[in-house]
Design a protein around this motif. Structure first.
Motif, PDB file in Angstrom:
ATOM      1  N   ALA A 131       0.835  -1.201   0.000  1.00 16.18           N
ATOM      2  CA  ALA A 131       0.000   0.000   0.000  1.00 16.18           C
ATOM      3  C   ALA A 131       0.873   1.256   0.000  1.00 16.18           C
ATOM      4  O   ALA A 131       0.496   2.279  -0.581  1.00 16.18           O
ATOM      5  CB  ALA A 131      -0.926   0.003   1.207  1.00 16.18           C
TER       6      ALA A 131
ATOM      7  N   LEU B 199      -3.747   2.607  -4.297  1.00 17.77           N
ATOM      8  CA  LEU B 199      -4.605   1.789  -3.443  1.00 17.77           C
ATOM      9  C   LEU B 199      -5.277   2.661  -2.390  1.00 17.77           C
ATOM     10  O   LEU B 199      -4.688   3.603  -1.876  1.00 17.77           O
ATOM     11  CB  LEU B 199      -3.783   0.706  -2.738  1.00 17.77           C
ATOM     12  CG  LEU B 199      -3.244  -0.420  -3.606  1.00 17.77           C
ATOM     13  CD1 LEU B 199      -2.326  -1.311  -2.786  1.00 17.77           C
ATOM     14  CD2 LEU B 199      -4.386  -1.242  -4.173  1.00 17.77           C
ATOM     15  N   ASP B 200      -6.487   2.346  -2.075  1.00 24.50           N
ATOM     16  CA  ASP B 200      -7.218   3.060  -1.025  1.00 24.50           C
ATOM     17  C   ASP B 200      -6.715   2.535   0.322  1.00 24.50           C
ATOM     18  O   ASP B 200      -7.187   1.510   0.824  1.00 24.50           O
ATOM     19  CB  ASP B 200      -8.715   2.814  -1.192  1.00 24.50           C
ATOM     20  CG  ASP B 200      -9.551   3.549  -0.160  1.00 24.50           C
ATOM     21  OD1 ASP B 200      -8.984   4.181   0.755  1.00 24.50           O
ATOM     22  OD2 ASP B 200     -10.791   3.478  -0.262  1.00 24.50           O
ATOM     23  N   THR B 201      -5.745   3.238   0.900  1.00 18.10           N
ATOM     24  CA  THR B 201      -5.108   2.745   2.122  1.00 18.10           C
ATOM     25  C   THR B 201      -6.068   2.691   3.303  1.00 18.10           C
ATOM     26  O   THR B 201      -5.936   1.828   4.167  1.00 18.10           O
ATOM     27  CB  THR B 201      -3.883   3.597   2.496  1.00 18.10           C
ATOM     28  OG1 THR B 201      -4.259   4.965   2.582  1.00 18.10           O
ATOM     29  CG2 THR B 201      -2.782   3.431   1.468  1.00 18.10           C
TER      30      THR B 201
ATOM     31  N   LEU C  67      -8.045  -0.459   2.692  1.00 17.27           N
ATOM     32  CA  LEU C  67      -7.132  -1.587   2.834  1.00 17.27           C
ATOM     33  C   LEU C  67      -6.785  -1.832   4.305  1.00 17.27           C
ATOM     34  O   LEU C  67      -6.728  -2.974   4.754  1.00 17.27           O
ATOM     35  CB  LEU C  67      -5.862  -1.356   2.021  1.00 17.27           C
ATOM     36  CG  LEU C  67      -4.892  -2.518   1.958  1.00 17.27           C
ATOM     37  CD1 LEU C  67      -5.562  -3.763   1.397  1.00 17.27           C
ATOM     38  CD2 LEU C  67      -3.673  -2.136   1.128  1.00 17.27           C
TER      39      LEU C  67
ATOM     40  N   ASP D 133     -11.119  -6.185  -7.390  1.00 18.29           N
ATOM     41  CA  ASP D 133      -9.677  -6.106  -7.599  1.00 18.29           C
ATOM     42  C   ASP D 133      -9.029  -5.112  -6.633  1.00 18.29           C
ATOM     43  O   ASP D 133      -7.824  -5.076  -6.502  1.00 18.29           O
ATOM     44  CB  ASP D 133      -9.347  -5.763  -9.048  1.00 18.29           C
ATOM     45  CG  ASP D 133     -10.097  -4.549  -9.556  1.00 18.29           C
ATOM     46  OD1 ASP D 133     -10.946  -4.024  -8.824  1.00 18.29           O
ATOM     47  OD2 ASP D 133      -9.821  -4.143 -10.702  1.00 18.29           O
ATOM     48  N   HIS D 134      -9.822  -4.330  -5.930  1.00 17.97           N
ATOM     49  CA  HIS D 134      -9.309  -3.394  -4.926  1.00 17.97           C
ATOM     50  C   HIS D 134      -9.047  -4.076  -3.583  1.00 17.97           C
ATOM     51  O   HIS D 134      -8.506  -3.455  -2.676  1.00 17.97           O
ATOM     52  CB  HIS D 134     -10.300  -2.250  -4.729  1.00 17.97           C
ATOM     53  CG  HIS D 134     -11.595  -2.725  -4.120  1.00 17.97           C
ATOM     54  ND1 HIS D 134     -12.577  -3.336  -4.867  1.00 17.97           N
ATOM     55  CD2 HIS D 134     -12.041  -2.710  -2.844  1.00 17.97           C
ATOM     56  CE1 HIS D 134     -13.584  -3.673  -4.070  1.00 17.97           C
ATOM     57  NE2 HIS D 134     -13.286  -3.312  -2.840  1.00 17.97           N
ATOM     58  N   ASN D 135      -9.420  -5.333  -3.444  1.00 17.91           N
ATOM     59  CA  ASN D 135      -9.317  -6.031  -2.164  1.00 17.91           C
ATOM     60  C   ASN D 135      -8.374  -7.237  -2.277  1.00 17.91           C
ATOM     61  O   ASN D 135      -8.809  -8.336  -2.603  1.00 17.91           O
ATOM     62  CB  ASN D 135     -10.710  -6.481  -1.701  1.00 17.91           C
ATOM     63  CG  ASN D 135     -10.669  -7.140  -0.337  1.00 17.91           C
ATOM     64  OD1 ASN D 135      -9.614  -7.284   0.274  1.00 17.91           O
ATOM     65  ND2 ASN D 135     -11.820  -7.551   0.139  1.00 17.91           N
ATOM     66  N   PRO D 136      -7.086  -7.031  -1.985  1.00 16.86           N
ATOM     67  CA  PRO D 136      -6.151  -8.152  -2.079  1.00 16.86           C
ATOM     68  C   PRO D 136      -6.335  -9.190  -0.973  1.00 16.86           C
ATOM     69  O   PRO D 136      -5.684 -10.230  -0.989  1.00 16.86           O
ATOM     70  CB  PRO D 136      -4.782  -7.478  -1.975  1.00 16.86           C
ATOM     71  CG  PRO D 136      -5.036  -6.217  -1.237  1.00 16.86           C
ATOM     72  CD  PRO D 136      -6.429  -5.795  -1.608  1.00 16.86           C
TER      73      PRO D 136
END
Length: 163
Positions: free
Chosen positions: A102, A108-110, A113, A142-145
């Motif tokens: 991050a 990425l939206d920290t 996340l 895809d924004h959520n690893p």
């Protein structure tokens, strides 16, 4: 020894390598990996997660029954300690790596996340995703690893209650 009985299952699990169990686990993992790599080719591959859960529950049940037969009780704290030593180092490593990523990828939206990391760290990721009505098979994740942490959360919640 009674054939096809719980006692027989427990006897076979006493510290011996179970090639049949490990083979079934491997088939489950391969099915899930192939499903994610080629979803159109193996549409039901995600069922490998469910089967893996059943196999793991069977193995853990056998270990707990074995302990109860040998000692007359189950040491829940020792059981949880074994789970912590087995799962926590790798799970923590993955969460730390994702947190570091991050920092390297500012797109990425920290904030989001960090919420995912927090609930994953406490093995409640499945509850959070369920609360938000996340469609696991949907394309908008895809924004959520950490989406796959739902299964680890389910497993650890089971092991918190089962013994």
């Amino acid at each position: 020894m009674r054939p096809d009985s719980i006692g027989d299952s427990v006897d076979r699990m006493r510290g011996t390598f179970r090639a049949d169990i490990e083979g079934l686990r491997a088939v489950c993992v391969i099915a899930v990996v192939l499903y994610h790599a080629f979803p159109a080719w193996l549409r039901g591959g995600f069922i490998g997660v469910d089967i893996f859960f059943v196999i793991s529950g069977y193995v853990i049940r056998g270990l707990l029954l074995n302990e109860a037969q040998q000692t007359g009780s189950i040491d829940v704290l020792r059981f949880w300690g074994r789970r912590i030593r087995r799962i926590l180092p790798a799970a923590t490593f993955v969460l730390c790596c994702i947190a570091l990523l991050a920092l390297l990828f500012p797109a990425l939206d920290t904030r989001m996340l960090s919420r995912h990391i927090l609930v994953a760290a406490f093995f409640f990721h499945n509850i959070r995703e369920g609360w938000e009505a996340v469609d696991y098979l949907g394309a908008a994740h895809d924004h959520n690893p950490l989406l796959h942490y739902w299964s680890l959360s389910v497993e650890e919640q089971f092991y918190a209650v089962w013994p």
